[in-house]
Design an enzyme around this catalytic site. Structure first.
Site, short mmCIF file in Angstrom:
data_model
loop_
_atom_site.label_atom_id
_atom_site.label_comp_id
_atom_site.label_asym_id
_atom_site.label_seq_id
_atom_site.Cartn_x
_atom_site.Cartn_y
_atom_site.Cartn_z
CE LYS A 167 -15.18 -31.22 -35.43
NZ LYS A 167 -14.73 -30.71 -34.14
CD GLN B 11 -13.06 -32.59 -31.48
OE1 GLN B 11 -12.97 -31.90 -32.49
NE2 GLN B 11 -14.23 -32.88 -30.94
CG ASP C 296 -14.16 -25.27 -32.58
OD1 ASP C 296 -15.06 -25.79 -33.26
OD2 ASP C 296 -13.23 -25.91 -32.06
N1 GUN Z 1 -15.96 -31.25 -28.73
C1 GUN Z 1 -17.29 -31.40 -28.87
N2 GUN Z 1 -17.76 -30.50 -29.77
C2 GUN Z 1 -16.70 -29.77 -30.20
C3 GUN Z 1 -16.55 -28.72 -31.12
O1 GUN Z 1 -17.50 -28.23 -31.74
N3 GUN Z 1 -15.29 -28.24 -31.29
C4 GUN Z 1 -14.23 -28.74 -30.61
N4 GUN Z 1 -13.04 -28.20 -30.84
N5 GUN Z 1 -14.33 -29.73 -29.73
C5 GUN Z 1 -15.57 -30.24 -29.53
#
Ligand code: GUN
Length: 292
Positions: free
Chosen positions: A52, A96, A119
């Site tokens: 990211k 996350q 998200d």
């Molecule tokens: N863990 C797995 N996929 C995601 C996501 O798209 N966003 C976040 N914040 N955590 C995750």
């Protein structure tokens, strides 16, 4: 059979985002800023967050990574969320997941200002998405929709079967695929308790597999000419890899692919699109596209 190249599509979209950011900055506007909170040292989460941050660089965004050990208290984490909510320089942020067991994940998600929830996990964004209002849409389903659109794969009136009912993928995917302004499809959701899962899949024009069981979808479950989207990313041990593992999809690719009109590979299908859609949401946050 045509392979849906998520990696190439994501690269194209990131270049489009970078172009727009360059224009914004050239006109004296603010560079979008994404912050990410990472708790602990889960291997998958480390990789996702690293990617990211790299994607932010590719898009010309500012990024901030905030790390905590996994003994952080819920109060400390909530205090960090509150700080980011009030930081005018941060346009959007993510926490996350998964979080350590002693932390209430839903409480943390609901503490995020929905206007910065890139998200799309906050109940306000989930609810707005469900009734077709402008909002941040969860990145994986948005990435799948975008792939279907960019490959001109018809969805309107088609029969779409979704395997899995998670809050992050299955549920929002079903909402989006059924809505007139997105998929406009006839949607069936199957899960681990579905008695007619195989029969439903056999009737589907589009199968979206998001159950997290490697090689679950086999050739006998798929109609000739169907489109198959594989969301699975299970890590399986592989001694031939430097990392010691490889990613395994939910679809038994070798036997399913020959029957398909379109299919996504793992890796290189849905995965790269997910991060790319987070970037698109961050751009929208920077532009205050959905919320003032
Ligand atoms: N863990 C797995 N996929 C995601 C996501 O798209 N966003 C976040 N914040 N955590 C995750």
């Amino acid at each position: 059979m045509e392979l849906i190249d998520g990696k190439a599509t994501a690269a194209t979209i990131k270049a489009e985002i970078k172009q727009e950011v360059d224009n914004i900055v050239a006109q004296g506007g603010k560079r979008p800023h994404l912050a990410a909170i990472l708790v602990g040292h889960d291997g998958g989460s480390e990789t996702y967050v690293k990617n990211k941050v790299l994607a932010c660089e590719a898009c010309g965004f500012e990024s901030t990574l905030i790390r905590f050990e996994d003994d952080i208290t819920e109060e400390e984490l909530l205090a960090c969320v509150a700080k980011l909510n009030n930081d005018d320089d941060v346009d959007g942020f993510i926490v996350q997941l998964p979080l350590p067991k002693h932390i209430n994940e839903q409480r943390v998600i609901e503490a995020i200002d929905y206007r910065k929830d890139v998200d799309g996990f906050h109940p306000i964004n989930v609810g707005r998405m469900a009734i077709g209002l402008p909002c941040f849409i969860s990145a994986t389903p948005l990435g799948i929709l975008t792939l279907l659109q960019r490959y001109n794969i018809p969805t309107s009136g088609q029969k779409c079967v979704i395997l899995g009912r998670s809050n992050i993928v299955g549920k929002p995917m079903a909402q989006l695929m059924m809505q007139k302004q997105y998929g406009d499809a006839t949607v069936t959701v199957c899960h681990s308790r579905s008695k007619t899962l195989k029969e439903e899949c056999q009737k589907a024009d589009i199968v979206i597999a998001a159950i997290g069981k490697p090689n679950f979808v086999t050739a006998d479950m798929v109609k000739e000419g169907a489109t198959v989207i594989d969301v699975g990313t299970t890590r399986v041990p592989d001694a031939t890899r430097k990392s010691g593992f490889r990613l395994n999809g939910d679809v038994k690719f070798d036997e399913v692919a020959p029957k398909c009109r379109y299919i996504t590979p793992v890796p290189g299908g849905v995965g790269p699109m997910t991060i790319c859609m987070l970037m698109l949401n961050t751009l929208a946050a920077g532009k205050k596209e959905f919320y003032k």
